[in-house]
Design a protein around this motif. Structure first.
Motif, PDB file in Angstrom:
ATOM      1  N   ALA A 529       0.906  -1.417   0.168  1.00  0.00           N
ATOM      2  CA  ALA A 529      -0.022   0.082   0.046  1.00  0.00           C
ATOM      3  C   ALA A 529       0.713   1.291   0.113  1.00  0.00           C
ATOM      4  O   ALA A 529       0.680   2.200  -0.808  1.00  0.00           O
ATOM      5  CB  ALA A 529      -1.119   0.033   1.046  1.00  0.00           C
ATOM      6  N   LEU A 530       2.090   1.192   0.805  1.00  0.00           N
ATOM      7  CA  LEU A 530       2.902   2.214   0.854  1.00  0.00           C
ATOM      8  C   LEU A 530       3.272   2.640  -0.534  1.00  0.00           C
ATOM      9  O   LEU A 530       3.748   3.724  -1.016  1.00  0.00           O
ATOM     10  CB  LEU A 530       3.995   2.015   1.906  1.00  0.00           C
ATOM     11  CG  LEU A 530       4.769   3.141   2.384  1.00  0.00           C
ATOM     12  CD1 LEU A 530       3.799   4.356   3.096  1.00  0.00           C
ATOM     13  CD2 LEU A 530       5.794   2.959   3.259  1.00  0.00           C
ATOM     14  N   SER A 531       3.927   1.400  -1.193  1.00  0.00           N
ATOM     15  CA  SER A 531       4.563   1.663  -2.726  1.00  0.00           C
ATOM     16  C   SER A 531       3.385   2.440  -3.666  1.00  0.00           C
ATOM     17  O   SER A 531       3.868   3.059  -4.522  1.00  0.00           O
ATOM     18  CB  SER A 531       4.859   0.378  -3.193  1.00  0.00           C
ATOM     19  OG  SER A 531       3.668  -0.427  -3.396  1.00  0.00           O
ATOM     20  N   LYS A 532       2.132   2.162  -3.337  1.00  0.00           N
ATOM     21  CA  LYS A 532       1.145   2.783  -4.075  1.00  0.00           C
ATOM     22  C   LYS A 532       0.710   4.122  -3.601  1.00  0.00           C
ATOM     23  O   LYS A 532       0.564   4.962  -4.516  1.00  0.00           O
ATOM     24  CB  LYS A 532      -0.156   2.090  -4.139  1.00  0.00           C
ATOM     25  CG  LYS A 532      -0.085   0.629  -4.675  1.00  0.00           C
ATOM     26  CD  LYS A 532       0.444   0.697  -6.442  1.00  0.00           C
ATOM     27  CE  LYS A 532       0.733  -0.858  -6.780  1.00  0.00           C
ATOM     28  NZ  LYS A 532       1.171  -0.841  -8.004  1.00  0.00           N
ATOM     29  N   SER A 533       0.730   4.369  -2.363  1.00  0.00           N
ATOM     30  CA  SER A 533       0.557   5.654  -1.954  1.00  0.00           C
ATOM     31  C   SER A 533       1.608   6.834  -2.140  1.00  0.00           C
ATOM     32  O   SER A 533       1.507   8.099  -2.429  1.00  0.00           O
ATOM     33  CB  SER A 533       0.069   5.831  -0.456  1.00  0.00           C
ATOM     34  OG  SER A 533       1.096   5.229   0.341  1.00  0.00           O
ATOM     35  N   VAL A 534       2.863   6.652  -1.811  1.00  0.00           N
ATOM     36  CA  VAL A 534       4.120   7.396  -1.598  1.00  0.00           C
ATOM     37  C   VAL A 534       4.831   7.095  -2.770  1.00  0.00           C
ATOM     38  O   VAL A 534       5.994   7.925  -3.097  1.00  0.00           O
ATOM     39  CB  VAL A 534       4.617   7.472  -0.639  1.00  0.00           C
ATOM     40  CG1 VAL A 534       3.782   7.815   0.720  1.00  0.00           C
ATOM     41  CG2 VAL A 534       5.307   6.038  -0.183  1.00  0.00           C
ATOM     42  N   GLY A 535       4.750   6.010  -3.616  1.00  0.00           N
ATOM     43  CA  GLY A 535       5.695   5.780  -4.670  1.00  0.00           C
ATOM     44  C   GLY A 535       6.813   4.813  -4.320  1.00  0.00           C
ATOM     45  O   GLY A 535       6.885   4.658  -2.969  1.00  0.00           O
ATOM     46  N   SER A 536       7.338   3.936  -5.193  1.00  0.00           N
ATOM     47  CA  SER A 536       8.396   3.052  -4.834  1.00  0.00           C
ATOM     48  C   SER A 536       9.583   3.363  -5.846  1.00  0.00           C
ATOM     49  O   SER A 536       9.427   3.506  -7.017  1.00  0.00           O
ATOM     50  CB  SER A 536       7.733   1.635  -5.056  1.00  0.00           C
ATOM     51  OG  SER A 536       8.854   0.663  -4.678  1.00  0.00           O
ATOM     52  N   VAL A 537      10.922   3.471  -5.269  1.00  0.00           N
ATOM     53  CA  VAL A 537      11.901   3.787  -6.449  1.00  0.00           C
ATOM     54  C   VAL A 537      12.553   2.154  -6.303  1.00  0.00           C
ATOM     55  O   VAL A 537      12.755   1.420  -5.740  1.00  0.00           O
ATOM     56  CB  VAL A 537      12.999   4.565  -5.281  1.00  0.00           C
ATOM     57  CG1 VAL A 537      14.435   4.818  -6.184  1.00  0.00           C
ATOM     58  CG2 VAL A 537      12.358   6.027  -4.986  1.00  0.00           C
ATOM     59  N   ALA A 538      12.525   1.887  -7.881  1.00  0.00           N
ATOM     60  CA  ALA A 538      13.214   0.699  -8.378  1.00  0.00           C
ATOM     61  C   ALA A 538      14.857   0.555  -7.769  1.00  0.00           C
ATOM     62  O   ALA A 538      15.467   1.590  -8.324  1.00  0.00           O
ATOM     63  CB  ALA A 538      12.872   0.537  -9.772  1.00  0.00           C
ATOM     64  N   TYR A 539      15.060  -0.143  -6.962  1.00  0.00           N
ATOM     65  CA  TYR A 539      16.284  -0.553  -6.587  1.00  0.00           C
ATOM     66  C   TYR A 539      17.115  -1.768  -7.238  1.00  0.00           C
ATOM     67  O   TYR A 539      16.257  -2.688  -6.945  1.00  0.00           O
ATOM     68  CB  TYR A 539      16.638  -0.315  -5.117  1.00  0.00           C
ATOM     69  CG  TYR A 539      17.840  -0.709  -4.602  1.00  0.00           C
ATOM     70  CD1 TYR A 539      19.008  -0.018  -4.728  1.00  0.00           C
ATOM     71  CD2 TYR A 539      18.335  -1.736  -4.073  1.00  0.00           C
ATOM     72  CE1 TYR A 539      20.450  -0.161  -4.414  1.00  0.00           C
ATOM     73  CE2 TYR A 539      19.639  -2.206  -3.467  1.00  0.00           C
ATOM     74  CZ  TYR A 539      20.549  -1.308  -3.571  1.00  0.00           C
ATOM     75  OH  TYR A 539      21.651  -1.504  -3.145  1.00  0.00           O
TER      76      TYR A 539
END
Length: 552
Positions: A529-539
């Motif tokens: 849910a956090l990846s959808k709400s604040v975004g996720s940086v591809a590492y």
């Protein structure tokens, strides 16, 4: 293009040295490591399992020697090919030998219970052979998926969980043994430290490992002149050791392998999870070697471990082969290609001629312990030195399941010894042992010892450390989507008992440890849910590592 072709041709014509001066250091260091493991293994077979010497020295050790010789020669060959392909003269062969954790697991969890139940050590031996038989195939099959797992797992997670194993189960026991006999242990440790860390060279280039062993022998035997008996050596022990001299070659034991299938139910409970353990440990060790500058193909390493273990099993060896922790240590000592092959030759001589017991009577084990502590120090340091500084918290987190597993092992061993003493001295009835032990464990939290927490956190510690370390790395890098994926993987493995559990299964249908499984699921959902709400940086965990090494 012509320059590239010239460089390629130059590299293919490069002839790596089969032996360098540094190989002496690595040979004495790694050789003594292998020697200690063989001495411990021999003691387990003779004094714990009560196997007859004809079986130990006539069947098991010769088969063990064959397996380890094949393994060390193969890894020397891989190192030669890598050096030839890259044109480098600093390539170090992967160290390999009997898997130390599995040496104890197959002894105490498989062979000992079956030997006690049947009253026949041969049946216990057969059960051990079946255990290795299944583990060998798990390794061979797993070798084809391991490169993909390694590609998506952060280096801090791989090396962090490896460092946890190294510090607890590899380094702690030797460190404690050193302080049990500090007159030998600390002096030998100082001899090693000033050379391998301080760069001091001994006269005529004598390897530090050999100097330490020689000093330990002089102190131990010299102390006998004053009646001190440091190291526990005696002339009588040496004389008794010569009775095992002889010559034995491996003999096929296929019939004993298949006769052990009657114990299949007991064996599979541990063979599957520990096969996965081997898979992860091998990936960690290949990662460790790459961090030290030597990139080996993961699939070949795992397949080789499986093949040589299967050969050893079919010849009568109930112990599995594994790539060892410590490649950076042997490389730092100057080890290249020759030390690995030389160790294989040494093992054959020791195991086929019955020399093991004589060496055990001549060399104090505490003189060898500092070498294992050195390896533990180096691997622990490597996890921090070869990963980004910001990943240090993840490495510490990956340590924690191993600390829990080690602490639980100490408590379990203490309780078992106490119960045995209570029976022999205090007259505790055999049918009351279980009740007393349960009551003692229940009372531990009142003394500040959270035994159940150690039990849950330390279950499947190498997988638990890897998953926790990976989650932490991806959170640090704000790649919440990948962190969520590893949390979900943790939930699945916890459900089936591969981590945070003492046995494989599904419990009552809700998983082996349903509370921990649920917590991982909630963590996975929250991170997603956090990846959808604040975004996720591809590492990218390993941007420079190909999925599979090209065929040579």
């Amino acid at each position: 293009m012509n320059t590239s072709m010239t460089e390629t041709a130059g590299r293919s014509e490069f002839k790596p040295a089969l032996w360098t001066s540094g190989d002496w250091n690595a040979f004495f260091g790694f050789g003594t490591n292998i020697l200690v493991n063989m001495l411990v293994l021999t003691g387990l077979l003779r004094f714990v399992l009560k196997m007859p010497d004809s079986l130990v020295f006539g069947r098991i050790l010769p088969a063990l020697g064959l397996m380890m010789c094949l393994s060390t020669f193969y890894y020397a060959f891989l190192a030669y090919r890598l050096a030839q392909r890259t044109g480098r003269s600093d390539v170090c062969a992967l160290p390999s030998g009997v898997s130390v954790p599995h040496m104890f697991i197959v002894t105490f969890v498989i062979m000992l219970p079956i030997t006690l139940k049947t009253g026949d050590p041969i049946k216990g031996w057969s059960a051990g052979l079946v255990w290795v038989f299944f583990q060998s195939f798990i390794l061979m099959i797993g070798g084809f998926i391991a490169p993909y797992i390694r590609k998506i797992t952060p280096r801090a997670a791989l090396l962090g969980t490896l460092a946890g194993v190294s510090v607890t189960f590899i380094a702690m026991r030797p460190a404690l043994e050193m302080y049990m006999t500090p007159q030998i242990g600390l002096i030998c440790f100082a001899i090693i430290l000033v050379s391998w860390f301080g760069g001091v060279k001994y006269p005529r280039g004598i390897p530090a490992g050999l100097v330490a062993i020689a000093a330990g022998m002089i102190i131990a035997w010299g102390s006998n002149l004053f009646g001190l008996g440091l190291g526990g050596l005696s002339l009588k022990g040496v004389g008794d050791a010569f009775t095992n001299f002889g010559f034995s070659v491996p003999v096929p034991a296929v019939g004993y392998v298949f006769s052990g299938f009657e114990f299949l139910g007991i064996i599979l409970v541990t063979a599957i999870p520990f096969g996965i353990y081997d898979l992860v440990e091998a990936m960690d060790n290949v990662e460790s070697a790459e961090a030290a500058g030597d990139e080996y193909p993961t699939t070949r390493v795992l397949t080789a471990d499986g093949v040589v273990s299967l050969i050893g099993c079919l010849m009568g060896n109930p112990f599995i082969n594994a790539v060892y922790i410590g490649h950076p240590g042997w490389k730092a000592m100057g080890g290249r290609i020759g030390y690995s092959a030389a160790t294989g030759i040494m093992v054959v001589l020791l195991s086929w001629f019955g020399i093991i017991s004589v060496l055990l009577a001549l060399v104090p084990v505490v003189a060898i312990s500092p070498i294992l502590l050195y390896i533990g120090m180096l691997i622990g340091a490597q996890a921090f030195q070869t990963t980004p500084a910001r990943h240090a918290p993840a490495i510490v987190l990956a340590f924690t399941p191993h600390l829990a597993a080690w602490a639980k092992l100490q408590i379990d061993t203490m309780l078992a010894s106490t119960m045995t003493a209570a029976q022999s001295v205090g007259g505790l009835a055999a049918d009351k042992v279980g009740e007393v032990k349960t009551a003692a464990i229940a009372a531990l939290p009142q003394q500040g010892v959270i035994y159940h927490g150690l039990e849950v956190m330390g279950g499947g510690s190498i997988l638990a450390g890897l998953v926790l370390g990976a989650i932490a790395v991806f959170i640090i890098e704000r790649d919440f989507l990948k962190a969520s994926a590893f949390a979900l993987a943790g939930a699945v493995m916890t459900y089936f008992g591969f981590m945070h559990g003492e046995a494989v299964g599904i419990g009552g249908g809700l998983g082996v440890t349903p509370g921990v499984t649920f917590a991982y699921l909630v963590m996975a959902g929250g991170l997603f849910a956090l990846s959808k709400s604040v975004g996720s940086v591809a590492y990218s965990s390993h941007p420079e590592i190909p999925i599979a090494a090209p065929a040579e």
